[in-house]
Design a protein around this motif. Structure first.
Motif, PDB file in Angstrom:
ATOM      1  N   HIS A  13      46.261  55.317  38.690  1.00 18.75           N
ATOM      2  CA  HIS A  13      45.459  54.146  39.043  1.00 18.75           C
ATOM      3  C   HIS A  13      46.010  53.518  40.330  1.00 18.75           C
ATOM      4  N   PRO A  14      45.152  53.042  41.216  1.00 19.73           N
ATOM      5  CA  PRO A  14      45.616  52.474  42.495  1.00 19.73           C
ATOM      6  C   PRO A  14      46.258  51.107  42.306  1.00 19.73           C
ATOM      7  N   LYS A  15      47.011  50.680  43.334  1.00 19.68           N
ATOM      8  CA  LYS A  15      47.741  49.416  43.245  1.00 19.68           C
ATOM      9  C   LYS A  15      47.575  48.524  44.472  1.00 19.68           C
ATOM     10  N   LYS A  16      47.195  49.069  45.619  1.00 18.66           N
ATOM     11  CA  LYS A  16      47.154  48.241  46.828  1.00 18.66           C
ATOM     12  C   LYS A  16      45.917  48.578  47.657  1.00 18.66           C
ATOM     13  N   LEU A  17      45.546  47.645  48.514  1.00 16.05           N
ATOM     14  CA  LEU A  17      44.413  47.801  49.419  1.00 16.05           C
ATOM     15  C   LEU A  17      44.893  48.438  50.719  1.00 16.05           C
ATOM     16  N   ILE A  18      44.188  49.475  51.168  1.00 17.61           N
ATOM     17  CA  ILE A  18      44.602  50.162  52.388  1.00 17.61           C
ATOM     18  C   ILE A  18      43.580  50.027  53.519  1.00 17.61           C
ATOM     19  N   HIS A  19      42.324  49.710  53.212  1.00 20.74           N
ATOM     20  CA  HIS A  19      41.339  49.550  54.285  1.00 20.74           C
ATOM     21  C   HIS A  19      40.126  48.781  53.767  1.00 20.74           C
ATOM     22  N   THR A  20      39.450  48.090  54.711  1.00 19.14           N
ATOM     23  CA  THR A  20      38.233  47.345  54.399  1.00 19.14           C
ATOM     24  C   THR A  20      37.189  47.637  55.459  1.00 19.14           C
ATOM     25  N   GLY A  29      34.904  39.770  40.023  1.00 18.84           N
ATOM     26  CA  GLY A  29      35.506  40.386  41.199  1.00 18.84           C
ATOM     27  C   GLY A  29      36.652  41.323  40.915  1.00 18.84           C
ATOM     28  N   PHE A  30      36.937  41.612  39.656  1.00 23.16           N
ATOM     29  CA  PHE A  30      38.051  42.501  39.314  1.00 23.16           C
ATOM     30  C   PHE A  30      37.594  43.961  39.290  1.00 23.16           C
ATOM     31  N   VAL A  31      38.583  44.848  39.371  1.00 20.00           N
ATOM     32  CA  VAL A  31      38.397  46.268  39.106  1.00 20.00           C
ATOM     33  C   VAL A  31      39.347  46.630  37.977  1.00 20.00           C
ATOM     34  N   CYS A  32      38.809  47.151  36.891  1.00 14.75           N
ATOM     35  CA  CYS A  32      39.586  47.400  35.673  1.00 14.75           C
ATOM     36  C   CYS A  32      39.757  48.900  35.467  1.00 14.75           C
ATOM     37  N   PHE A  33      40.931  49.273  34.960  1.00 18.23           N
ATOM     38  CA  PHE A  33      41.266  50.671  34.704  1.00 18.23           C
ATOM     39  C   PHE A  33      41.733  50.805  33.263  1.00 18.23           C
ATOM     40  N   TRP A  34      41.172  51.808  32.556  1.00 27.20           N
ATOM     41  CA  TRP A  34      41.551  52.100  31.184  1.00 27.20           C
ATOM     42  C   TRP A  34      42.042  53.549  31.081  1.00 27.20           C
ATOM     43  N   ASP A  35      42.854  53.792  30.082  1.00 28.14           N
ATOM     44  CA  ASP A  35      43.212  55.155  29.720  1.00 28.14           C
ATOM     45  C   ASP A  35      42.093  55.710  28.842  1.00 28.14           C
ATOM     46  N   PHE A  36      41.496  56.811  29.252  1.00 28.64           N
ATOM     47  CA  PHE A  36      40.320  57.308  28.532  1.00 28.64           C
ATOM     48  C   PHE A  36      40.664  57.785  27.125  1.00 28.64           C
ATOM     49  N   LYS A  37      41.882  58.223  26.901  1.00 26.53           N
ATOM     50  CA  LYS A  37      42.229  58.751  25.589  1.00 26.53           C
ATOM     51  C   LYS A  37      42.528  57.644  24.593  1.00 26.53           C
ATOM     52  N   MET A  63      43.660  49.224  28.341  1.00 24.35           N
ATOM     53  CA  MET A  63      43.536  48.817  29.736  1.00 24.35           C
ATOM     54  C   MET A  63      44.892  48.924  30.424  1.00 24.35           C
ATOM     55  N   TRP A  64      44.923  49.692  31.527  1.00 22.47           N
ATOM     56  CA  TRP A  64      46.168  49.916  32.235  1.00 22.47           C
ATOM     57  C   TRP A  64      46.389  48.911  33.354  1.00 22.47           C
ATOM     58  N   HIS A  65      45.325  48.569  34.064  1.00 18.45           N
ATOM     59  CA  HIS A  65      45.523  47.814  35.298  1.00 18.45           C
ATOM     60  C   HIS A  65      44.272  47.006  35.596  1.00 18.45           C
ATOM     61  N   LYS A  66      44.454  45.923  36.359  1.00  8.95           N
ATOM     62  CA  LYS A  66      43.352  45.055  36.743  1.00  8.95           C
ATOM     63  C   LYS A  66      43.652  44.492  38.126  1.00  8.95           C
ATOM     64  N   ILE A  67      42.724  44.670  39.068  1.00  9.49           N
ATOM     65  CA  ILE A  67      42.926  44.250  40.460  1.00  9.49           C
ATOM     66  C   ILE A  67      41.835  43.257  40.844  1.00  9.49           C
ATOM     67  N   GLN A  68      42.230  42.160  41.494  1.00  4.67           N
ATOM     68  CA  GLN A  68      41.256  41.230  42.068  1.00  4.67           C
ATOM     69  C   GLN A  68      40.777  41.822  43.386  1.00  4.67           C
ATOM     70  N   ALA A  69      39.554  42.344  43.408  1.00  2.00           N
ATOM     71  CA  ALA A  69      39.075  43.102  44.560  1.00  2.00           C
ATOM     72  C   ALA A  69      38.162  42.298  45.471  1.00  2.00           C
ATOM     73  N   HIS A  70      37.215  41.539  44.913  1.00  2.86           N
ATOM     74  CA  HIS A  70      36.212  40.862  45.722  1.00  2.86           C
ATOM     75  C   HIS A  70      36.061  39.424  45.259  1.00  2.86           C
ATOM     76  N   GLU A  71      35.449  38.626  46.118  1.00  3.77           N
ATOM     77  CA  GLU A  71      35.216  37.225  45.781  1.00  3.77           C
ATOM     78  C   GLU A  71      34.102  37.085  44.751  1.00  3.77           C
ATOM     79  N   GLY A  72      32.992  37.795  44.943  1.00  2.00           N
ATOM     80  CA  GLY A  72      31.913  37.797  43.969  1.00  2.00           C
ATOM     81  C   GLY A  72      32.076  38.939  42.983  1.00  2.00           C
ATOM     82  N   ALA A  73      30.992  39.309  42.351  1.00  2.00           N
ATOM     83  CA  ALA A  73      31.016  40.393  41.375  1.00  2.00           C
ATOM     84  C   ALA A  73      31.253  41.730  42.072  1.00  2.00           C
TER      85      ALA A  73
END
Length: 546
Positions: free
Chosen positions: A242-249, A497-505, A509-519
């Motif tokens: 799962h990703p952890k940081k922003l690299i480009h916009t 505005g979050f991006v959520c990551f789960w383990d499929f098995k 929920m593994w991780h949650k990132i605040q990605a955008h201001e809106g949805a």
């Protein structure tokens, strides 16, 4: 005048000073203290200054704790009906009875006392009294005809008599309609009757780079090989994280983004469709710049999809048109429209390299199949009861699954317009987005009740009740769901505005990132990178994470 000196004082002032009483500024106060006490048993008396503190308790010196935003609200046992009555009375009249039962009023006391002493008559009662005065008498039931005859409930009003007194016609008379004078209006100008210019058949494209060819005469369609990753490797051969940081916009769209699609199999290009009627192509590697803009729709673009080879892509819009574009040149190859001119909600190419057919789910409850060579409709799947949301191919592309706003799931054989499976549970909500698992055995659906459910894509198409992914909020939005190429992680956007990551098995929920201001409505996993994803939201920005 004594401050000016004795030589300046007059005789009258000296007389008044002598007659005035002397005021002692600091009198001697004798305190009777017990000499045997080790501590003083008295203290200086100090009067209270200023207004009383309304939050100060009468027992002790502690302050009352606020239980409301504006202070301390006293709790009173009162029924819901009584509270509603008092609340409505206060809102409409400005006063109401004190709910404590003391018989007093709160609010506009002057108006309350005036109404209490002289209660007004309701408008309905006043109108009834006026109508009763104007109405004729019922008459005597023993008199059949003539003066004083019985009229009962058929007694007319005085207004009716005045209106129909002499205007009522007998049965032999004929009503003659008066001539209607035609209204004189000016002639309609050509500008007022002219139709708006149809721009649906006007497509343009713009290349934003310096040159469409590189030093080896290759276009941006060429898969780069000078990277630290092999984009030609087999899908799912790399373990994902799962990703952890922003690299480009990327920022170029002026409105919300509705769809994101990576170039099939390689992912070196990224396609975005927006509500600003534009479709843009971005470079994922090297300069990460905007490559080309495709313009041809007059309203918001609802969905886009690449062909299996990536040389073409489809777009659908609220202008009720679907268009096939050339990815390299930007030319519009053909246009499509359903027979009912419905809005296309979802577009999917048949996943085979030698096919020329695609499916479109529309707002008029149908799934329509088109041939890109002839431009004609070849099949129609018409069993849903509301707009179609998703189309997902499964079982080695022999079948496909569709979901709709009618809260149902249907499975079809390709080219056969009869569903082979129909699922509509009472607890089932609308399934707005879908993502197939790389193993081909299941499909994850974004449900409108803030969870992701999983259905088997084999023969039985049953729900896997052990797999339910929760912890995010998606109600009210059509938010993407995506599964990593190795099938280990599941990703989804969020209305906050979050991006959520789960383990499929384990569904954890593994991780949650605040990605955008809106949805965050778009989220796609890169097909070859181990931990890179692209997200987009209502703010019009596309973000690349690692």
């Amino acid at each position: 005048m004594t401050l000016l000196g004795d030589q300046y004082a007059s005789s009258d002032e000296e007389t008044r000073i002598s007659e005035a009483q002397l005021v002692v500024a600091a009198p001697d106060v004798s305190l009777q203290a017990n000499p045997t006490n080790a501590a003083l048993d008295y203290g200086p008396a100090r009067p209270e200054q200023g207004p009383l503190n309304p939050y100060k308790s009468t027992q002790g010196s502690s302050l009352k704790r606020k239980n409301a935003l504006t202070g301390n609200a006293q709790e009173v046992a009162i029924s819901d009906a009584t509270f509603s009555t008092h609340h409505r009375t206060f809102q409409s009249l400005g006063y109401t009875m004190d709910p404590s039962g003391s018989g007093a009023y709160v609010g506009d006391l002057t108006r309350a006392l005036r109404v209490r002493d002289d209660p007004p008559t309701s408008p309905s009662k006043r109108m009834d009294s006026v109508y009763r005065r104007k109405r004729q008498k019922r008459g005597d039931a023993s008199i059949v005809d003539g003066e004083g005859a019985y009229k009962g409930p058929w007694a007319r009003f005085q207004e009716d008599e005045d209106t129909l007194g002499e205007a009522e016609l007998s049965s032999e008379e004929e009503y003659l309609e008066e001539a209607i004078v035609p209204a004189r209006s000016s002639a309609v100008t050509k500008l007022a009757s002219d139709y708006q210019e149809d721009l649906t058949n006007t497509e343009t494209t713009q290349f934003h780079g310096t040159s469409p060819l590189d030093y080896q005469n290759r276009t941006y369609m060429h898969v780069p090989q000078d990277l630290d990753i092999d984009l030609r490797a087999e899908l799912g051969s790399t373990q994902n994280y799962h990703p952890k940081k922003l690299i480009h916009t990327w920022k170029s769209h002026t409105k919300a983004i509705n769809a994101l699609r990576f170039f099939p199999n390689f992912g070196h290009l990224l396609l975005s469709a927006s509500a600003d009627t534009k479709v843009k192509l971005w470079d994922v590697y090297h300069s990460r710049s905007l490559l080309r803009t495709y313009s041809g729709h007059t309203k918001s673009v609802t969905d886009t999809t690449f062909s299996p080879s990536g040389t073409h892509f489809l777009t659908g819009s609220y202008d009720r048109h679907m268009k096939l574009w050339d990815t390299e040149t930007g030319a519009c190859i053909s246009r499509f429209q359903t027979s009912t001119k419905a809005v296309p909600h979802v577009l999917r190419f048949y996943p085979s390299t030698d096919t020329h057919e695609f499916l479109v789910g529309t707002s008029d409850k149908k799934i329509v199949q088109f041939d890109t060579r002839s431009g004609e409709m070849t099949q129609e799947y018409d069993h849903h009861l509301q707009a179609v949301n998703t189309i997902t191919f499964c079982d080695e592309n022999r079948r496909f699954i569709t979901t709709s706003d009618d809260r149902s799931l249907r499975a079809w054989e390709y080219n056969i317009p009869v569903p082979i499976k129909y699922i509509a549970e009472p607890h089932l909500f609308s399934l707005v987005r879908a993502a197939p698992h790389p193993n081909g055995k299941s499909v994850a659906f974004q449900s409108a009740d803030n969870q992701i459910v999983v259905y088997a894509s084999t023969d039985r198409f049953r729900q896997n009740r052990k797999k339910s992914f929760r912890g995010h909020n998606t109600a009210g939005y059509a938010i993407d769901v995506s599964i990593s190429p190795d099938g280990q992680f599941l990703m989804s956007g969020d209305s906050s505005g979050f991006v959520c990551f789960w383990d499929f098995k384990s569904c954890k929920m593994w991780h949650k990132i605040q990605a955008h201001e809106g949805a965050t409505v778009c989220a796609q996993w890169h097909p070859k990178e181990s931990s890179k994803v692209a997200t987009a939201g209502l703010d019009g920005a596309i973000k690349y994470w690692d």
